[in-house]
Design a protein around this motif. Sequence first.
Motif, PDB file in Angstrom:
ATOM      1  N   VAL A   1     -34.311  27.242 -19.078  1.00  0.00           N
ATOM      2  CA  VAL A   1     -34.250  26.649 -17.731  1.00  0.00           C
ATOM      3  C   VAL A   1     -35.629  26.260 -17.231  1.00  0.00           C
ATOM      4  O   VAL A   1     -35.795  25.237 -16.570  1.00  0.00           O
ATOM      5  CB  VAL A   1     -33.721  27.651 -16.679  1.00  0.00           C
ATOM      6  CG1 VAL A   1     -33.103  26.915 -15.508  1.00  0.00           C
ATOM      7  CG2 VAL A   1     -32.785  28.642 -17.271  1.00  0.00           C
TER       8      VAL A   1
ATOM      9  N   TRP B   1     -36.757  23.043 -18.932  1.00  0.00           N
ATOM     10  CA  TRP B   1     -35.955  21.921 -18.409  1.00  0.00           C
ATOM     11  C   TRP B   1     -36.459  21.543 -17.018  1.00  0.00           C
ATOM     12  O   TRP B   1     -36.651  20.373 -16.699  1.00  0.00           O
ATOM     13  CB  TRP B   1     -34.480  22.319 -18.295  1.00  0.00           C
ATOM     14  CG  TRP B   1     -33.676  22.185 -19.556  1.00  0.00           C
ATOM     15  CD1 TRP B   1     -33.320  23.188 -20.400  1.00  0.00           C
ATOM     16  CD2 TRP B   1     -33.116  20.972 -20.106  1.00  0.00           C
ATOM     17  NE1 TRP B   1     -32.562  22.680 -21.440  1.00  0.00           N
ATOM     18  CE2 TRP B   1     -32.412  21.334 -21.291  1.00  0.00           C
ATOM     19  CE3 TRP B   1     -33.125  19.636 -19.707  1.00  0.00           C
ATOM     20  CZ2 TRP B   1     -31.741  20.400 -22.078  1.00  0.00           C
ATOM     21  CZ3 TRP B   1     -32.450  18.700 -20.491  1.00  0.00           C
ATOM     22  CH2 TRP B   1     -31.770  19.083 -21.663  1.00  0.00           C
ATOM     23  N   THR B   2     -36.683  22.543 -16.216  1.00  0.00           N
ATOM     24  CA  THR B   2     -37.106  22.284 -14.844  1.00  0.00           C
ATOM     25  C   THR B   2     -38.485  21.647 -14.813  1.00  0.00           C
ATOM     26  O   THR B   2     -38.738  20.733 -14.028  1.00  0.00           O
ATOM     27  CB  THR B   2     -37.102  23.600 -14.048  1.00  0.00           C
ATOM     28  OG1 THR B   2     -35.816  24.187 -14.169  1.00  0.00           O
ATOM     29  CG2 THR B   2     -37.403  23.364 -12.594  1.00  0.00           C
TER      30      THR B   2
ATOM     31  N   ILE C   1     -38.046  18.038 -15.407  1.00  0.00           N
ATOM     32  CA  ILE C   1     -37.596  17.305 -14.211  1.00  0.00           C
ATOM     33  C   ILE C   1     -38.795  16.986 -13.335  1.00  0.00           C
ATOM     34  O   ILE C   1     -38.982  15.869 -12.866  1.00  0.00           O
ATOM     35  CB  ILE C   1     -36.592  18.156 -13.408  1.00  0.00           C
ATOM     36  CG1 ILE C   1     -35.339  18.405 -14.244  1.00  0.00           C
ATOM     37  CG2 ILE C   1     -36.220  17.472 -12.098  1.00  0.00           C
ATOM     38  CD1 ILE C   1     -34.315  19.253 -13.530  1.00  0.00           C
ATOM     39  N   LYS C   2     -39.609  18.004 -13.144  1.00  0.00           N
ATOM     40  CA  LYS C   2     -40.822  17.824 -12.348  1.00  0.00           C
ATOM     41  C   LYS C   2     -41.717  16.756 -12.956  1.00  0.00           C
ATOM     42  O   LYS C   2     -42.315  15.946 -12.247  1.00  0.00           O
ATOM     43  CB  LYS C   2     -41.565  19.160 -12.282  1.00  0.00           C
ATOM     44  CG  LYS C   2     -42.886  19.121 -11.584  1.00  0.00           C
ATOM     45  CD  LYS C   2     -42.742  19.584 -10.162  1.00  0.00           C
ATOM     46  CE  LYS C   2     -44.013  20.090  -9.530  1.00  0.00           C
ATOM     47  NZ  LYS C   2     -45.065  19.140  -9.366  1.00  0.00           N
TER      48      LYS C   2
ATOM     49  N   PHE D   1     -31.622  16.589 -14.767  1.00  0.00           N
ATOM     50  CA  PHE D   1     -30.970  17.610 -13.942  1.00  0.00           C
ATOM     51  C   PHE D   1     -29.487  17.730 -14.299  1.00  0.00           C
ATOM     52  O   PHE D   1     -28.945  18.826 -14.449  1.00  0.00           O
ATOM     53  CB  PHE D   1     -31.144  17.237 -12.466  1.00  0.00           C
ATOM     54  CG  PHE D   1     -30.504  18.194 -11.500  1.00  0.00           C
ATOM     55  CD1 PHE D   1     -31.206  19.307 -11.048  1.00  0.00           C
ATOM     56  CD2 PHE D   1     -29.225  17.980 -11.020  1.00  0.00           C
ATOM     57  CE1 PHE D   1     -30.627  20.195 -10.143  1.00  0.00           C
ATOM     58  CE2 PHE D   1     -28.635  18.867 -10.122  1.00  0.00           C
ATOM     59  CZ  PHE D   1     -29.341  19.982  -9.689  1.00  0.00           C
TER      60      PHE D   1
ATOM     61  N   MET E   1     -28.899  19.195 -18.110  1.00  0.00           N
ATOM     62  CA  MET E   1     -29.272  20.540 -18.557  1.00  0.00           C
ATOM     63  C   MET E   1     -28.113  21.524 -18.440  1.00  0.00           C
ATOM     64  O   MET E   1     -27.253  21.376 -17.577  1.00  0.00           O
ATOM     65  CB  MET E   1     -30.503  21.046 -17.811  1.00  0.00           C
ATOM     66  CG  MET E   1     -30.355  21.175 -16.321  1.00  0.00           C
ATOM     67  SD  MET E   1     -31.941  21.411 -15.477  1.00  0.00           S
ATOM     68  CE  MET E   1     -32.338  23.084 -15.872  1.00  0.00           C
TER      69      MET E   1
ATOM     70  N   ARG F   1     -28.686  25.547 -14.262  1.00  0.00           N
ATOM     71  CA  ARG F   1     -29.727  25.342 -13.253  1.00  0.00           C
ATOM     72  C   ARG F   1     -29.867  26.612 -12.438  1.00  0.00           C
ATOM     73  O   ARG F   1     -28.885  27.305 -12.211  1.00  0.00           O
ATOM     74  CB  ARG F   1     -29.340  24.213 -12.300  1.00  0.00           C
ATOM     75  CG  ARG F   1     -29.151  22.887 -12.968  1.00  0.00           C
ATOM     76  CD  ARG F   1     -28.194  22.003 -12.189  1.00  0.00           C
ATOM     77  NE  ARG F   1     -27.670  20.973 -13.071  1.00  0.00           N
ATOM     78  CZ  ARG F   1     -26.553  21.101 -13.765  1.00  0.00           C
ATOM     79  NH1 ARG F   1     -25.790  22.154 -13.631  1.00  0.00           N
ATOM     80  NH2 ARG F   1     -26.170  20.154 -14.596  1.00  0.00           N
TER      81      ARG F   1
ATOM     82  N   THR G   1     -34.712  25.025 -10.085  1.00  0.00           N
ATOM     83  CA  THR G   1     -34.297  23.705 -10.543  1.00  0.00           C
ATOM     84  C   THR G   1     -33.821  22.854  -9.372  1.00  0.00           C
ATOM     85  O   THR G   1     -34.220  21.697  -9.215  1.00  0.00           O
ATOM     86  CB  THR G   1     -33.149  23.832 -11.557  1.00  0.00           C
ATOM     87  OG1 THR G   1     -33.416  24.918 -12.449  1.00  0.00           O
ATOM     88  CG2 THR G   1     -32.987  22.564 -12.339  1.00  0.00           C
ATOM     89  N   TRP G   2     -32.980  23.438  -8.567  1.00  0.00           N
ATOM     90  CA  TRP G   2     -32.470  22.719  -7.400  1.00  0.00           C
ATOM     91  C   TRP G   2     -33.614  22.335  -6.464  1.00  0.00           C
ATOM     92  O   TRP G   2     -33.660  21.220  -5.949  1.00  0.00           O
ATOM     93  CB  TRP G   2     -31.438  23.581  -6.654  1.00  0.00           C
ATOM     94  CG  TRP G   2     -30.089  23.596  -7.315  1.00  0.00           C
ATOM     95  CD1 TRP G   2     -29.649  24.460  -8.260  1.00  0.00           C
ATOM     96  CD2 TRP G   2     -29.001  22.678  -7.077  1.00  0.00           C
ATOM     97  NE1 TRP G   2     -28.360  24.149  -8.628  1.00  0.00           N
ATOM     98  CE2 TRP G   2     -27.929  23.077  -7.920  1.00  0.00           C
ATOM     99  CE3 TRP G   2     -28.831  21.583  -6.235  1.00  0.00           C
ATOM    100  CZ2 TRP G   2     -26.708  22.401  -7.936  1.00  0.00           C
ATOM    101  CZ3 TRP G   2     -27.600  20.913  -6.254  1.00  0.00           C
ATOM    102  CH2 TRP G   2     -26.563  21.325  -7.096  1.00  0.00           C
TER     103      TRP G   2
END
Length: 372
Positions: A156, A159-160, A163-164, A179, A182, A185, A189-190
């Motif tokens: 996680v 993955w996060t 996203i960033k 988002f 994946m 979350r 992540t949110w």
Amino acid sequence: AVSWNAMIRGYAVNGHLDEAKQCFAKMPNPNSVTWTTIVAALAENGNIDDAKAMFDKMPERNVVAWTSIVAAYAQNGHLDEARELFEKMPHRNSYSWNTMISVYVQNKDLHEAKRIFDAMPGKNLVSWTPLISAYAQSGHLDEAKRLFDEMPQPDVVLWTAMIKAYAENGNITEARRTFDLMPQRNIVTWNVMLAAYCQVGLLRDATRQFEEMPERDLVSYTTVISAEAQYGRLERARALFDEMPLRDIVAWNTIIAAYSQAGNLSEARNLFEKMSTHDVVSCNIMIDAYARLGYLEEAKRELEKMPRQDVISWTTLITAYAFFGYVEEAKALFDSTPEKNLLAWNTLLEANCQHGELDDARTLFENMPEWD
RNA sequence: UCAACGAUGUUAUUAGA
């Protein structure tokens, strides 16, 4: 010893360093965990010298102790000492290596980070993640993505981070795609996705995201509050702030900064006085709140009241003096700055240039310890 | 069993756009 350690740690993470130390002093048989906890706690509060003294006093030093003193130096801006200790430590585990990687990443030295990374035996996800973030932050999104794709089992956190990475590079579409793609979350992540919408000014999407979130924490609220304020929707920012079930110091700082940016000094001050504790950021915000309206004396008084200032406190004030045309005063302030770092030099240099004092600027420039 | 490493929010400067 385990319960003593838990106590000490509890005090330390809540910023009660004195209680932690007292506890440590009273403890009959401190073990290596105890020592390391204290070293880390001291370093986190900026007492690097005390941390080192503790480290030196330790009856024996294991990898964890060594790694935490390395991290301690790095956290306090002593990169060279950190590196030296890293080289000197008798054994290194993955924590030690990873610490060095993220230290270089934090100092924006991607090359050195990469060198450590390449030299590291047995890399894990914690080694990859900061490196990927660093590539993205320096605009090498493609390289970040390439590394990400090489990972067989991203977790996680990774993955996060990805996203960033997209969000930072303005690619909200890919951010969202990631988002959605994946497997799981978490709240971070949110929040990252939420911030992504905010950063590109998609406040509608941000609001929807905020409402759809399975849970909202302090960070979620603060992210939106800050964004609403930035886009001039102070009322909405305030409404959210009032709606928060809990407010921490960052939330308070955010709303105060919002009023300051809107030029509402009285409400900023009002809220500032209502806060239970102030940190450096709170005070810096108040300095700026006064300074930006030209209340330079008040700003200066606020700075002088601070138990200890940081670079931002000084640059805020110096810039304000210069901005309002008080170049001499700006210079005097600069001279009274305890540590003349590059940032402050640049600020003053800029001030001199803007007011046509090119000779002073030249002298200053020539006296600078380094240039960027 | 307890300690050291990776992803998220708040303040200044400059640069980019």
